[in-house]
Write an enzyme that holds these catalytic residues in place. Sequence first.
Site, PDB file in Angstrom:
ATOM      1  CG  HIS A   1      -2.062  -0.989   1.040  1.00 61.71           C
ATOM      2  ND1 HIS A   1      -3.330  -0.602   0.670  1.00 61.71           N
ATOM      3  CD2 HIS A   1      -2.102  -2.338   1.122  1.00 61.71           C
ATOM      4  CE1 HIS A   1      -4.108  -1.671   0.555  1.00 61.71           C
ATOM      5  NE2 HIS A   1      -3.379  -2.750   0.830  1.00 61.71           N
TER       6      HIS A   1
ATOM      7  CB  CYS B   1      -7.580  -2.896   5.190  1.00 65.83           C
ATOM      8  SG  CYS B   1      -8.324  -4.075   6.322  1.00 65.83           S
TER       9      CYS B   1
HETATM   10  N1  COA Z   1     -19.162 -15.702   3.234  1.00 69.35           N
HETATM   11  C1  COA Z   1     -20.441 -15.383   3.545  1.00 69.35           C
HETATM   12  N2  COA Z   1     -20.951 -15.410   4.754  1.00 69.35           N
HETATM   13  C2  COA Z   1     -20.134 -15.812   5.753  1.00 69.35           C
HETATM   14  C3  COA Z   1     -18.809 -16.172   5.520  1.00 69.35           C
HETATM   15  C4  COA Z   1     -18.302 -16.098   4.193  1.00 69.35           C
HETATM   16  N3  COA Z   1     -17.046 -16.402   3.897  1.00 69.35           N
HETATM   17  N4  COA Z   1     -18.249 -16.530   6.672  1.00 69.35           N
HETATM   18  C5  COA Z   1     -19.208 -16.423   7.621  1.00 69.35           C
HETATM   19  N5  COA Z   1     -20.349 -15.970   7.058  1.00 69.35           N
HETATM   20  C6  COA Z   1     -21.622 -15.708   7.719  1.00 69.35           C
HETATM   21  C7  COA Z   1     -22.094 -16.863   8.574  1.00 69.35           C
HETATM   22  O1  COA Z   1     -22.780 -17.783   7.796  1.00 69.35           O
HETATM   23  C8  COA Z   1     -22.980 -16.148   9.559  1.00 69.35           C
HETATM   24  O2  COA Z   1     -24.191 -15.817   8.933  1.00 69.35           O
HETATM   25  P1  COA Z   1     -25.564 -15.660   9.775  1.00 69.35           P
HETATM   26  O3  COA Z   1     -25.345 -14.508  10.715  1.00 69.35           O
HETATM   27  O4  COA Z   1     -26.569 -15.370   8.726  1.00 69.35           O
HETATM   28  O5  COA Z   1     -25.716 -16.965  10.481  1.00 69.35           O
HETATM   29  C9  COA Z   1     -22.237 -14.846   9.801  1.00 69.35           C
HETATM   30  O6  COA Z   1     -21.457 -14.630   8.614  1.00 69.35           O
HETATM   31  C10 COA Z   1     -21.339 -14.893  11.013  1.00 69.35           C
HETATM   32  O7  COA Z   1     -20.462 -16.008  10.889  1.00 69.35           O
HETATM   33  P2  COA Z   1     -19.206 -16.193  11.831  1.00 69.35           P
HETATM   34  O8  COA Z   1     -18.482 -17.402  11.390  1.00 69.35           O
HETATM   35  O9  COA Z   1     -19.629 -16.082  13.262  1.00 69.35           O
HETATM   36  O10 COA Z   1     -18.325 -14.978  11.398  1.00 69.35           O
HETATM   37  P3  COA Z   1     -17.965 -13.619  12.159  1.00 69.35           P
HETATM   38  O11 COA Z   1     -19.149 -12.763  12.343  1.00 69.35           O
HETATM   39  O12 COA Z   1     -17.099 -13.927  13.326  1.00 69.35           O
HETATM   40  O13 COA Z   1     -17.048 -12.964  11.007  1.00 69.35           O
HETATM   41  C11 COA Z   1     -15.683 -13.325   9.099  1.00 69.35           C
HETATM   42  C12 COA Z   1     -15.898 -13.607  10.549  1.00 69.35           C
HETATM   43  C13 COA Z   1     -14.295 -13.821   8.732  1.00 69.35           C
HETATM   44  C14 COA Z   1     -16.721 -14.054   8.288  1.00 69.35           C
HETATM   45  C15 COA Z   1     -15.822 -11.805   8.844  1.00 69.35           C
HETATM   46  O14 COA Z   1     -15.097 -11.096   9.807  1.00 69.35           O
HETATM   47  C16 COA Z   1     -15.348 -11.403   7.487  1.00 69.35           C
HETATM   48  O15 COA Z   1     -15.953 -11.757   6.477  1.00 69.35           O
HETATM   49  N6  COA Z   1     -14.270 -10.619   7.382  1.00 69.35           N
HETATM   50  C17 COA Z   1     -13.732 -10.204   6.117  1.00 69.35           C
HETATM   51  C18 COA Z   1     -12.784  -9.107   6.329  1.00 69.35           C
HETATM   52  C19 COA Z   1     -12.254  -8.565   5.032  1.00 69.35           C
HETATM   53  O16 COA Z   1     -12.660  -8.896   3.937  1.00 69.35           O
HETATM   54  N7  COA Z   1     -11.312  -7.655   5.183  1.00 69.35           N
HETATM   55  C20 COA Z   1     -10.710  -6.985   4.094  1.00 69.35           C
HETATM   56  C21 COA Z   1      -9.702  -7.797   3.392  1.00 69.35           C
HETATM   57  S1  COA Z   1      -8.114  -7.846   4.176  1.00 69.35           S
HETATM   58 ZN    ZN Z   2      -4.278  -4.711   0.722  1.00 66.52          ZN
END
Ligand code: COA
Ligand code: ZN
Length: 320
Positions: free
Chosen positions: A209, A240
């Site tokens: 970045h 991010c």
């Molecule tokens: N795609 C779609 N839905 C997802 C998923 C995925 N990969 N992973 C989890 N979920 C859904 C679950 O099914 C659940 O759905 P519900 O509330 O309808 O039952 C909900 O999300 C919560 O699931 P959980 O496993 O408890 O996840 P969380 O709330 O602890 O979040 C992540 C964890 C990883 C899913 C979430 O923080 C995330 O997607 N982060 C991405 C961060 C990102 O992209 N950052 C930028 C790039 S560096």
């Molecule tokens: Zn990046």
Amino acid sequence: MRLPERVTICEVGTRDGFQIEPEFIDTDQKVEVVDLLAAAGVPRIEVTSFVSPKAVPQLRDAEQVMARIARRPGTRYAALVPNDKGASRAVDAGVDAIHTVVSASESHNLANVNMTVAESLTKLRGVMQIAERAHVPMHGGISTSFGCPFEGDVPLARLESVVKAFVDMGARAIALADTTGMANPRQVASVLEHLIPRFPGIEWTLHTHDTRAMAIPNILAALELGVTNIDASIGGLGGCPFAPGASGNVCSEDLVHCLHAMGVETGIDLDKLVGVSRRVQEIVGRPLPGQIVKAGKSDRRYPLPDGVASRLISARSGRA
Ligand code: COA
Ligand code: ZN
């Protein structure tokens, strides 16, 4: 300088960039940008991410984007995945590669994916199994590899332990990410000098970045150590949502311009890439940080100012 003959660029603008845009970008426009990038000869594209739509609502249309892009032969279409659910979605959507995400620092990993680093690595072992069953390569991506916006310095031993976890689970490619532009070229060199000989056979990628204008210097440091895979973002989009102070990636067209100027091949048509950047500026509705779009390429020439032409002719004939 010892530079490679060729560098493979992975375009991440439609993922790292579009994920943080304030307005939702229409699916059709995302598809258009991916197709334009492929047509410009970009060999690898991180199209989108299969993450929670609650965490990153901007990329909630990941399946639709993957379904609608025109798959250009030879282009590798990847997506970012944090867990097994994301891996299954990505495989079903037909990605060519899975790029995973975990941070080297505990705080950023908790902020980004709501898991400790150990919990993430457990999830990623599941991702690896899904990827292997589908014969899709998995790349291990490590955020905050060179510094964390919450914790500051990230000890090299800590980074090395995450690299080792990926290698132990069978990853053959690892991307070191400078999530908030904290790295400097000497640090990039010393980290790579440490890691590369310890993990032979790994394909390394540098993900930068340009938050503090050190992205291209950092990339040059990596190229000198033999790294030839570099992530970049069209126009310099990027950031991010879960890292305060994060801003855009190294700008793709600026990097390609720099590489081509030094005689390093990318296989990318720079003029077409600049055209894509202009189109992305229209889509996001604001100028982007890239310099070449504004300045033109270094072979750009300007008409002489009034009066200079005649003086130049006499100066030259006087010399002749
Ligand atoms: N795609 C779609 N839905 C997802 C998923 C995925 N990969 N992973 C989890 N979920 C859904 C679950 O099914 C659940 O759905 P519900 O509330 O309808 O039952 C909900 O999300 C919560 O699931 P959980 O496993 O408890 O996840 P969380 O709330 O602890 O979040 C992540 C964890 C990883 C899913 C979430 O923080 C995330 O997607 N982060 C991405 C961060 C990102 O992209 N950052 C930028 C790039 S560096
Ligand atoms: Zn990046």
